[in-house]
Design a protein around this motif. Structure first.
Motif, short mmCIF file in Angstrom:
data_model
loop_
_atom_site.label_atom_id
_atom_site.label_comp_id
_atom_site.label_asym_id
_atom_site.label_seq_id
_atom_site.Cartn_x
_atom_site.Cartn_y
_atom_site.Cartn_z
N VAL A 19 -28.73 51.48 -7.36
CA VAL A 19 -29.58 50.33 -7.71
C VAL A 19 -28.97 49.05 -7.13
CG1 VAL A 19 -30.39 48.90 -9.62
CG2 VAL A 19 -30.58 51.37 -9.78
N ASP A 20 -27.66 48.90 -7.28
CA ASP A 20 -26.99 47.71 -6.72
C ASP A 20 -27.18 47.64 -5.21
OD1 ASP A 20 -26.19 47.08 -9.24
OD2 ASP A 20 -24.16 47.88 -9.02
N GLU A 21 -27.05 48.79 -4.56
CA GLU A 21 -27.24 48.83 -3.10
C GLU A 21 -28.66 48.41 -2.73
OE1 GLU A 21 -26.34 52.53 -1.19
OE2 GLU A 21 -24.25 52.51 -1.83
N ILE A 22 -29.62 48.92 -3.50
CA ILE A 22 -31.03 48.60 -3.20
C ILE A 22 -31.26 47.09 -3.36
CG2 ILE A 22 -33.39 48.83 -4.09
CD1 ILE A 22 -32.82 51.75 -4.65
N LEU A 23 -30.73 46.53 -4.43
CA LEU A 23 -30.94 45.10 -4.67
C LEU A 23 -30.29 44.27 -3.57
CD1 LEU A 23 -30.44 44.92 -8.55
CD2 LEU A 23 -32.58 44.82 -7.28
N GLU A 24 -29.11 44.69 -3.15
CA GLU A 24 -28.43 43.95 -2.10
C GLU A 24 -29.17 44.07 -0.77
OE1 GLU A 24 -24.23 44.64 -2.18
OE2 GLU A 24 -24.00 43.73 -0.20
N GLU A 25 -29.60 45.31 -0.48
CA GLU A 25 -30.37 45.53 0.76
C GLU A 25 -31.64 44.68 0.76
OE1 GLU A 25 -29.95 47.33 3.41
OE2 GLU A 25 -28.63 49.02 2.99
N TYR A 26 -32.27 44.64 -0.41
CA TYR A 26 -33.54 43.91 -0.51
C TYR A 26 -33.32 42.41 -0.27
CZ TYR A 26 -38.18 42.75 -2.27
OH TYR A 26 -39.48 42.30 -2.39
N ALA A 27 -32.22 41.90 -0.86
CA ALA A 27 -31.92 40.48 -0.67
C ALA A 27 -31.64 40.20 0.81
CB ALA A 27 -30.72 40.10 -1.52
N GLN A 28 -30.87 41.09 1.43
CA GLN A 28 -30.55 40.95 2.87
C GLN A 28 -31.82 41.02 3.71
OE1 GLN A 28 -27.63 40.39 4.33
NE2 GLN A 28 -26.40 40.44 2.46
N LEU A 29 -32.69 41.93 3.29
CA LEU A 29 -33.95 42.12 4.04
C LEU A 29 -34.80 40.85 3.99
CD1 LEU A 29 -35.50 44.44 5.49
CD2 LEU A 29 -36.65 44.87 3.34
N GLU A 30 -34.88 40.27 2.82
CA GLU A 30 -35.68 39.04 2.67
C GLU A 30 -35.09 37.91 3.51
OE1 GLU A 30 -36.10 38.34 -1.55
OE2 GLU A 30 -38.19 39.00 -1.36
N LYS A 31 -33.77 37.83 3.49
CA LYS A 31 -33.10 36.79 4.31
C LYS A 31 -33.39 37.02 5.79
CE LYS A 31 -29.02 35.63 1.61
NZ LYS A 31 -27.58 35.91 1.51
N GLY A 32 -33.27 38.28 6.18
CA GLY A 32 -33.49 38.63 7.58
C GLY A 32 -34.91 38.31 8.03
N ILE A 33 -35.87 38.62 7.16
CA ILE A 33 -37.27 38.35 7.51
C ILE A 33 -37.48 36.84 7.68
CG2 ILE A 33 -39.64 38.41 6.60
CD1 ILE A 33 -38.91 41.13 5.34
N GLU A 34 -36.86 36.10 6.78
CA GLU A 34 -36.96 34.63 6.86
C GLU A 34 -36.38 34.14 8.18
OE1 GLU A 34 -38.63 31.50 5.53
OE2 GLU A 34 -38.64 33.32 4.29
N ALA A 35 -35.20 34.71 8.50
CA ALA A 35 -34.52 34.29 9.75
C ALA A 35 -35.37 34.67 10.96
CB ALA A 35 -33.16 34.96 9.83
N TRP A 36 -35.96 35.85 10.91
CA TRP A 36 -36.77 36.32 12.04
C TRP A 36 -38.01 35.44 12.24
CZ3 TRP A 36 -41.60 39.23 11.99
CH2 TRP A 36 -41.96 39.71 13.25
N ARG A 37 -38.62 35.06 11.10
CA ARG A 37 -39.81 34.20 11.17
C ARG A 37 -39.45 32.84 11.77
NH1 ARG A 37 -42.29 35.74 5.42
NH2 ARG A 37 -43.57 37.48 6.07
N SER A 38 -38.37 32.27 11.25
CA SER A 38 -37.98 30.94 11.77
C SER A 38 -37.54 31.04 13.23
CB SER A 38 -36.87 30.33 10.92
OG SER A 38 -35.77 31.21 10.91
N GLY A 39 -36.88 32.15 13.58
CA GLY A 39 -36.44 32.36 14.97
C GLY A 39 -37.61 32.48 15.91
N SER A 40 -38.65 33.19 15.46
CA SER A 40 -39.84 33.38 16.30
C SER A 40 -40.54 32.07 16.55
CB SER A 40 -40.81 34.34 15.62
OG SER A 40 -40.21 35.58 15.48
N SER A 41 -40.57 31.24 15.47
CA SER A 41 -41.30 29.98 15.62
C SER A 41 -40.56 29.03 16.57
CB SER A 41 -41.49 29.32 14.25
OG SER A 41 -40.22 29.09 13.68
N GLN A 42 -39.20 29.22 16.64
CA GLN A 42 -38.44 28.34 17.54
C GLN A 42 -38.35 28.91 18.96
OE1 GLN A 42 -34.69 27.94 15.54
NE2 GLN A 42 -35.62 26.90 13.78
N GLN A 43 -39.07 29.98 19.20
CA GLN A 43 -39.13 30.62 20.52
C GLN A 43 -37.73 31.00 21.02
OE1 GLN A 43 -41.43 27.98 23.01
NE2 GLN A 43 -43.33 28.83 22.26
#
Lengths: 232, 212
Positions: B31-55
């Motif tokens: 469960v701890d692994e899942i929660l940590e992975e999920y948090a990392q995943l959300e951060k990564g998605i955020e980073a990917w979105r902002s990265g895409s917008s900055q070309q």
């Protein structure tokens, strides 16, 4: 003078229903009228056994009635034995259905929610209640033990695994009966099965035994659900 | 993050013939692994979105996207492992309910000898599940007029059978005859099968089959 032995055709019918239920990978339509008849047979038989036992055990009777009492006691014993066998058969039929229902509970529930008449028609009223309560219990347990600790978006039973190529794979955790399982199908009338199975297979099978075919369940599923073909 | 705990959960259950102890520690780790992975995943998605917008560079984007997909696949795999573990355990609990296995039924206060085992064998949720499942079977049995767990599991061949008492049962009431018999350990009785079927299933009596 010997009494004519009354043959009850409901018992062989229940035997057949039980065998088919064991052989089929999915739940077959519930034989409501047959089960009702069997329950009536059991009630009647219990009454008869009670009468015979009461007569045999009553102490105040004349000397000439002793033989009759002995005979009735013997009859009661045989009837009790028969009663146990009928009860065993009915319990086995209901038990095997319950086991199958539990094994693929989520599948039958999804079928029922999808408005499938076949699914609801094949469950008895008691089985429908059991299914609902069983799934509630299962969902509560999984929620308490695990699902409540993870994010809500992950709690479903179907996940989509995404690939970089853009292709998505759906992962379903609801197990279905194995429809490709091989079964022995018996045709009610000659040539009936040939329409369901391939011509080559029918020809090959008919060489040895014309009415029995070893086929995949999915090929004869519709006929089995309509009780036109039985399983061996 | 190697998903080792999830794999350990599943393989431990797969290798066990009987219901193994409930591994609360391993499950908590997953469960701890899942929660940590999920948090990392959300951060990564955020980073990917902002990265895409900055070309940003296309290669970097692809790399980030790939890592996110792997992370998500691992997260889902962990979840499936835990669900497989829990459902498989519940099936074994159900089987124990059908067999009236006393090690499942006995609570910590009732069974001093196996207290530790009974407590750790099932989680709180599983114990609740087992008791509700039993009630469910009883309700179904009364609705159809048959107790399916007490009903014979093998075809009846004789009405009366010989049994040896393996566990002291005291005075036992025979429903069919209306009489009671004292079932002391080690004694042999000739009784109606239907009366003692339940005790045979519970392992308190042994059916002595005639030697041919």
């Amino acid at each position: 003078m010997p009494h004519r032995c009354e043959v009850n055709d409901q018992i062989p019918a229940l035997q057949r229903a039980f065998c088919e239920e064991v052989c089929a990978p999915e739940l077959l339509p519930f034989r409501a009228s047959l089960v009702e008849d069997i329950e009536a047979v059991i009630a009647f038989q219990e009454q008869r056994v009670g009468q015979h036992s009461a007569y045999a055990s009553s102490g105040d009777r004349e000397e000439s009635d002793t033989e009759t009492a002995f005979r009735r006691s013997l009859v009661a014993q045989l009837q009790r034995m028969d009663l146990e066998r009928v009860r065993y058969l009915l319990a086995s039929y209901l038990r095997v259905r319950l086991w199958k229902l539990q094994r693929h509970a989520a599948y039958y529930q999804q079928e029922a929610e999808g408005g499938s008449q076949t699914s609801m028609g094949r469950l008895s009223m008691h089985e429908q209640r059991f299914l609902k309560a069983y799934l509630d219990n299962l969902a509560t347990c999984l929620h308490e033990a695990f699902l409540k600790h993870i994010p809500e978006s992950l709690r479903g039973l179907t996940d989509t695994e995404k690939h970089q190529s853009g292709r998505n794979t759906e992962i379903r955790m609801v197990t279905e009966p194995d429809f490709s399982e091989t079964v022995m199908a018996v045709a009610g009338s000659p040539g009936q099965l040939a329409a369901s199975v391939s011509a080559e297979q029918a020809a090959a099978d008919s060489a040895s035994m014309p009415e029995i075919h070893c086929v995949s369940y999915s090929m004869v599923r519709d006929d089995i659900l309509q009780e036109q073909i039985s399983l061996l | 993050m190697t998903s080792g705990a999830a794999t350990a959960l599943v393989s431990e259950l797969r290798d066990a013939q009987h219901l193994p102890l409930y591994r609360r520690d391993l499950l908590q780790r997953v469960v701890d692994e899942i929660l940590e992975e999920y948090a990392q995943l959300e951060k990564g998605i955020e980073a990917w979105r902002s990265g895409s917008s900055q070309q940003g560079s296309r290669v970097e984007d692809r790399a980030l996207q790939g890592s996110l997909l792997v992370r998500r696949a691992r997260l889902l795999r962990n979840k499936r492992c835990v669900l497989a573990y829990l459902v498989n355990r519940l099936r074994r609990v159900e089987q124990a309910c059908w067999n009236r296995d006393p090690t499942i039924y006995s609570g910590p206060s009732e069974d001093k000898g196996t207290t530790g085992r009974a407590t750790a064998l099932l989680s709180e949720a599983e114990r609740t599940y087992a008791s509700r499942y039993e009630a469910l079977l009883a309700a179904y049995g009364s609705a159809v007029g048959l107790d399916l767990r007490s009903a014979l599991l093998v075809p009846p061949k004789e009405e009366f059978i010989e049994v040896r008492v393996l566990e002291d049962c005291g005075d036992f009431f025979m429903a069919s005859s209306g009489q009671s018999a004292h079932l002391a350990k080690g004694t042999v009785h000739f009784v109606r099968r239907a009366d003692v079927e339940l005790l045979i299933q519970q392992g308190k009596l042994e059916h002595l089959t005639p030697k041919c």
